[in-house]
Design a protein around this motif. Sequence first.
Motif: not given
Length: 347
Positions: A233-248, A321-330
């Motif tokens: 339940e955690l791996s992808d969520l942690v990485w995705a939120v970390a990616g979001i936080e790296a930008l925001l 979280a994954i979708g939002l990270l993808l949106w931010l990268i785009r």
Amino acid sequence: MGTEALPRHEPVGFDFSALFALYPFIDDCGSSVPDFEKLKAFFEEPRFITTYCGPGIVNQRLTVDLISLTSSHKGLLGKKFIVQYCNWALKISGYCSYCAADIGLKDSDDGAYSHREFERWRKHELPIALYADIQTFLCGISIACPTATHVVKSLWSINDEPTDRNLHLYSLVSEAADFLESNGVPLIDVETSEAVRWTQQQNGMLKGYSDTPASKSLSFFTRLFVESWRNDELSDLVWAVAGIEALLVDGGRSSIGQLKVKLEVLFQGYDKSKWILEMMEKTYSYRSKMLHGNRNLRSAFRHEEDQPSRFKEESESQLFAIGLLLWLIRYVIKNDLSSIKFRTILE
């Protein structure tokens, strides 16, 4: 031939091929999804991967094609149920040559290298040597055409013989993109060639370490791609939120309040901006409960006993979280940014 000496500095060449079966791109109405049409348009021109990462590789090019899967292809890919419904694949192929001295093979007793040892190396290690370049290219395509690049099986071969390492590209990026779209949040459009170029050029991908918020966010994004499915339940969520936080997030001072304020600015004018902020709060709360031990869990060995309400919370948090990270990268690619900067204005 197996025991003959192999010259230390004389190149030995062979044909390489990797086939990535792609999930069927058909929607509920039987029509091709837009990302697939975009992917087809991208491959109307010849596409190549210049390889840098493998030992002994110097600017060699691999050809990339989008091909129709034949029954023969499917037979080679194996009997995995979903493969039988795949009609398309990405094929990466080319001619590779290496010198034994360049790839770290051990000397035989007489100080030479043996053909047998070289054969063993290329069968086991060549896919690893080429994989960083290949996966970086495929990552760029996944950013631009996420719902059309869902890999479900792969086949790697050398001189038409399957290798022992058939590395995959599993991720939930496709499902996450669909989750955002189905909830009324369209992804920012980016050119496939631009997404691939940008991905390949970021520090931390093919060389060095990340050096900007954007490249750091992309490096987190790559953690979403794995060689085999993981059921937690955690791996992808942690990485995705970390990616979001790296930008925001500024200076590592993470807070849901800071994230919501910045997301409110980014999604100003979106009909679903309220839903985005609510989902961010739910996702952040769920991640915090998981990380800090406030949520009771079952054993990871029990896969069949998920309660619908818990599964919904876990799945939606992960996909959002994954979708939002993808949106931010785009967003970063579209606007040619290395970071997303905000200013506070006092009125």
